[in-house]
Scaffold this motif. Structure first.
Motif: not given
Length: 180
Positions: A106, A109-110, A112-114, A116-117
């Motif tokens: 998790q 993934e966080a 990776d998402e960060a 892309e933010s």
């Protein structure tokens, strides 16, 4: 003549005159580090024999290694376990805690998402903060396991701390890359 006891050379806590426990008074550690640095600095032995100069360099190296190890909670925990006879192998020792492994996924993934933010640095800071909070919980768990001499539990905590450290290193690398 440079004198440091061989027994002190093998135990970081004795070198700094600290009790053998996980919790360390950081201010006292730094104060004693500076005193030892002053006492054993190789420049003080510049006019001494080759043996004494070599011993001063070795002693300074030991002081620096011990200070670095005691200042870092994960390294301190690992050192305590090793002194108690518990062997840690970062390449072979594994964690069987499925909940912990899910948390790792998790957080990856966080990260990776960060990235892309819209505000990746702020998002990475939030993930880093969560991991730091989890680290604090693990430090507390280690201290309890160490005090109860539950060495296998303490060892599992140290292995988890290494995973968290890797995640924090990844976040720092990404922050530096974005901050250029």
């Amino acid at each position: 003549m440079l004198m440091i006891s061989p027994s002190l050379a093998t135990h970081w806590f004795e070198l700094f005159g600290l009790p053998v426990q996980f919790e360390v008074d950081q201010a006292l550690l730094t104060q004693r580090f500076r005193a030892l640095q002053t006492q054993f600095h190789p420049d003080r032995f510049a006019n001494q024999s080759d043996v004494e100069r070599r011993l001063a360099v070795q002693t300074t190296s030991l002081i620096n290694e011990a200070y670095t190890g005691l200042k870092n909670p994960r390294l301190r925990a690992r050192y305590l376990l090793e002194q108690a006879g518990s062997v840690l192998n970062d390449e072979l020792d594994t964690i069987q805690d499925k909940g912990f492994l899910m948390q790792q996924m998790q957080w990856r993934e966080a990260i990776d998402e960060a990235l892309e933010s819209v505000e990746p640095l702020e998002a990475l800071d939030e993930v880093a903060s969560e991991i730091q909070n989890a680290n604090s919980v693990l430090y507390h768990e280690f201290a309890q396991a160490w005090d109860a001499q539950q060495l296998e539990v303490a060892k599992q905590v140290v292995l988890k701390l290494r995973f968290y450290e890797r995640l924090q290193e990844e976040i720092r690398r990404q922050q530096e890359r974005l901050d250029v």
